[in-house]
Design an enzyme around this catalytic site. Structure first.
Site, short mmCIF file in Angstrom:
data_model
loop_
_atom_site.label_atom_id
_atom_site.label_comp_id
_atom_site.label_asym_id
_atom_site.label_seq_id
_atom_site.Cartn_x
_atom_site.Cartn_y
_atom_site.Cartn_z
N SER D 41 83.60 -7.52 58.26
CA SER D 41 83.89 -8.86 57.76
C SER D 41 85.34 -9.02 57.34
CB SER D 41 82.99 -9.16 56.56
OG SER D 41 81.64 -9.05 56.91
N ARG D 110 73.12 3.31 38.35
CA ARG D 110 72.24 2.86 37.26
C ARG D 110 71.79 3.98 36.33
NH1 ARG D 110 68.30 -0.60 41.06
NH2 ARG D 110 69.64 -2.43 41.38
N CYS D 149 65.32 -5.26 40.94
CA CYS D 149 64.71 -6.59 40.78
C CYS D 149 63.32 -6.54 40.12
CB CYS D 149 64.63 -7.32 42.12
SG CYS D 149 64.00 -6.34 43.49
N HIS D 242 58.98 -12.05 43.19
CA HIS D 242 58.12 -10.87 43.09
C HIS D 242 57.01 -11.16 42.08
CE1 HIS D 242 61.01 -8.98 45.52
NE2 HIS D 242 61.52 -8.08 44.70
#
Lengths: 364, 364, 364, 364
Positions: D41, D110, D149, D242
């Site tokens: 990109s 994380r 998520c 979800h």
């Protein structure tokens, strides 16, 4: 503060009825004063009677309204109808004869000689039929209908071409969303991962209603348009939004720029003319792969249709895709426009003023 | 015991390659001896190389085959190709020049003058092109192609009418399944609950390939059919099965019974002519709402197409729905029929016999 | 030639009724002699009464049968019931009292003390309840029920563990197909692209029925199993096949190999014991991402369940996925097995022989 | 007029990157000054580089931005990262060491000891880790991450219970939307009408990240929470949102009213605390069959989660359904909140002020 016109909604628990409530509960001219539906619902609060399927919660102003029967006892003189066609015929007729103004989405009276079948941006001259309708029934009441959902989307897409260049032949294949069948409508077992190449009476409606819409109003009647139109209808596993693959033959042969210009000009004439009018009635895409339901059904709050991929057709002249929100532009939204047009054009003003003691100036 | 003809499959890991394996692993004439694919897969066992998506488990006979490169080193002389069109052009050409017989589903060579584009039940006379193709490339090898998936389904549905009454104009709108885009193909985010009104190059393929298929083979070349055909293509959230809404204008005007009779007669001529031929190549429904992918794609093991709701068209003469399994009848299945036709008609027999030391009698 | 036992099917137009017809029309022991349904259907031919949704066409042997009312006037003494639970309770009871043998898929009598709730491979000893049931109602007739669709799939997956190691706690979350709600069942507008985290009474059925199934039959009654089970039920946009995410705590702690062995052994005991028994009642996948409805619901013609991804659970002991075809293994198929078990074990033989003048030897 | 803080977005063409743009292009504190992505990109305008999938059109302010490489040459010091985890690890680390502040949605860092994993409403005390992270890397830059998520949605739903009553055990089964897999993500062929009972690493992320989120920050490190948590993950044919079926065992046993009160109180503490905070972080439904993706994912612009059907669990204490928008609350939205928290709490203020010559007062 302006006083609003009290209105009633017939068939309030159905898919179109619910959409009418969504479009009208916060409307600057109208106040939902009465709701009506079938025996099953009558007598219950709306909240109890309805399986609410709209994205917004049930508006608090209608939650506790008691659903009425569809009898000629409404205080509101302006009634929107999303009634099931199995009952709409008689109910609407009787109410009109009693003096009510019926703004109907039901199919029953659409093709009657004295009943206007209207998309305001396309054929508002047909409102002229109201006069003979009133005379025929000897009543101050009357029925105004809007076309079938696919017909509305198709007719808007064709209007610029028809008005500017004339149209001779149209072949349209529809890919229609399940919400077009109302609720509960299409069983999931029938449509998940499937296509159903048949929708009862739909092809006939598209083929006949379009001729009336594009007809000429003269001497108090409509002369149908002289077009050949053929529809092939399919149901697809899409929730909202009818996609139409359209081929057309124009009378006058023109290059693509003129086609595009005709759309731009059509928009100029029509945009924002009524309270609920979209900013653009038709948006046009340069991308080949648009419009798509997932992106485009809520264009201008669902009131604008979208056209894409206009290209040469080997058999007729041009082919393109058109998409519209079947429950908004294709049903409740056009009904609301029809009512707004009546108010704006004072056609019903005197009548409503007398009944409601409303200052006419406020309605404009 | 008959000895089988050893074959290879190019593009064995793709959607069409997998379907070819499913149709051929248990075939009485063919034995899958070699598998080939891209660099990524070459050198691995098929089981490791493939993301298997067929309903049946990977046939044990191919599980441990080592996937080869697509180089002209195959022992098998008969090669089926489900190669991606980005590479199929050169690979197939080179292999044909080396003497391999290529039965290809890829689009690359379909429109080349000397390459037959065949649905055996529709235009088997076009196999006659092979002779000039061999001469042109000075090779015993050649390429035979089958049409695009939508084109096959459309062309079969039109064949009875075309042969019996002639056709002048066709407008077809497709509602195509996601498996037509191969694997991984269409992202789920793009198509769940959506319609995509565009499939790259698809309309062009349908419009051009159909003219070649219905063309006349004379003096070693094809004269394209003189038809006007226009296609409007859509992708829908269906797994397998392309549904087509078709309108046609026939040369000779006939009543509906004759239309139906032409289908019955077309079936009589074609049924069961080859090992993989369906019992009926076309089944016809009286119910308005059929065919549907959920019921009808596996008709005759996916090799038969289904037609329904034949009715008058206001613009052309007749309109109807046709459905076929895009990966079976629309791709791998027709490729297999093409190979079976070659064997049955001894066209390649002498050649294969020499190469494989096979007793010709056994092949019949 | 063997004479077959004539049977009737109650609720023949519903989803389970249609599946019963598909499983029984070509059955070596049974002949579909009578069909019955509600007032709406009674008096019509089956073909006219039914919206047929099975993949196979309506079997010609039932097409023209006249649908009867559910009154105790059947000639067949063996009746399968797929009746809607709103009416099944009284109808089945009355028929049993009249002397009919009812093989019911309906929920109404499942939890009654004297009614067996049976998956033959799991708890065939419970057929022993029939004796006390007959006594209680003073009739040769009786009712045998099969569990709820999710319960059957869960209970089969648990049976090897329960029998071998004992079970203390189970938490199961279901992802259930729309066909579990019958037809028309779930409106497409509600479930396309959606999850509905609620199925009326389903959690309760799973939690209670499982305890009865795993209960001990002693002294003519069932002592419920001493398990803690909690179910969380969801509807997903899948056509057929309930997927269950299951966590279990076993009494005896064992390594994974023993878990797998218990499944293998369970299969050995149960495979092929009845005419419609699957080759394997449970198939086990090594791939993490299986079972999946798109690949696995038709495992062993829909009569086998599939388990995958058995892994350690941080809260209980083990977790895994189990999938079964809700209409076949989860409903009609288990009903058919129940009837086959009765025949095979002579329980009803004397009775049926007297009534039908059938040579007992032929029935085995 | 306030001057805005210039920010950059890494991974700008992906699903999370696009959502970050949608949330930030009109943000009162931030100005999207730079976009970056992979080699493919880089060098193109954003409009050319991206397959835009958001509902809104590409904001005009970013359309013509030239996409940069992810090299430490950004003028903006605050960088949001939606980078693919295959590259995020090194890129984010290197940029942090160069002095950039990275607000990352990627999984890579994380679980690192000095990297905070934060949902501001749940564990903002963990921002305290930044100090030791800076020291460790000897840089003014640092990384702040938000959880996976599903973890975010679960952790928010558990936070009121955890803080008020303590939690011992949690079993959660997920029904996850396809957009959680990014774009192109899940092939439509795999998920139409199907359930995939496996999402790579997802169960592990949920089980581990939750323990860190609920951990205690003391003496510059996090002591993980002492909980048992087990996750069972499924992909379903839903576009966004979800749905989680959750069972929990609390330390302190309380009646349902107290559970509901804890949610109400949790909301009181957290609502509207940051610019993008939802009016209610948790909304609670009394209807059994809610929340549902089709109605509830856009609750409070996708920043609020919804809980329904809280009921007794036979195995643990309580069970309920929770739903959240995986791309907004579950990813980009929480990242934005993390950045807003940093600004509001002056943690990065001095640094940003020096770099940007911004008047601190304006940032509040």
């Amino acid at each position: 503060m302006k006083s609003k016109i009290k209105i009633g909604i017939l068939g309030c628990t159905g898919a179109v009825g619910q959409k009418l409530i969504s479009l009208l509960y916060n409307h600057p001219m109208f106040e939902i004063a009465e709701l009506a539906a079938s025996e099953n619902s009558a007598g219950k609060t709306f909240e109890k009677a309805v399986l609410w399927k709209e994205q917004i919660p049930i508006p608090s102003s209608v939650k506790s309204l008691i659903v009425k029967n569809c009898l000629p006892k409404f205080e509101s003189k302006l009634l929107f109808s999303g009634l099931d066609s199995r009952v709409a015929g008689n109910i609407e007729m009787e109410l009109a004869k009693y003096g009510y103004i019926i703004i109907s989405n039901s199919k029953n009276h659409r093709m009657e000689e004295s009943v206007p079948l209207i998309i305001p941006e396309v054929n508002s001259s047909h409102f002229g039929l109201i006069k003979s309708q009133k005379k025929k029934w000897n009543s101050e009441g009357f029925i105004v209908t809007n076309p079938n959902c696919s017909t509305i989307i198709l007719a808007i897409s064709l209007a610029p071409l028809y008005k500017k260049f004339g149209l001779k032949k149209i072949i349209v294949t529809t890919l229609q969303a399940v919400s077009g069948a109302g609720y509960p409508g299409v069983p999931s077992y029938d449509i998940l991962g499937n296509v159903i190449p048949f929708i009862k009476d739909e092809e006939d409606k598209i083929e006949k209603e379009t001729l009336k819409i594009f007809g000429k109003f003269k001497k108090n009647k409509i002369t149908f348009a002289d077009l050949k139109i053929s529809a092939l209808c399919n149901r697809v596993p899409v929730k909202n939004g009818h996609t139409l693959s359209v081929s057309v033959e124009t009378e006058k042969k023109v290059p693509k720029e003129k086609i595009l210009n005709s759309i731009v000009n059509f928009n100029k004439t029509n945009n924002n003319s009524l309270h609920s009018s979209p900013k653009n009635i038709i948006d046009f895409f340069e991308q080949f792969d648009r419009p798509q339901p997932m992106f485009d059904i809520n264009n201008h709050n669902g009131m604008g249709i979208t056209i894409g991929n206009i290209r040469k057709c080997n058999v007729l002249d041009w082919k393109f895709t058109v998409l519209g929100h079947n429950l908004i532009r294709g049903a409740a939204g056009t009904a609301v426009l029809n009512a707004e047009w009546l108010i704006k054009n004072n056609l019903t003003l005197q009548y409503l003023r007398n009944k409601f003691n409303i200052n006419g100036a406020e309605l404009k």
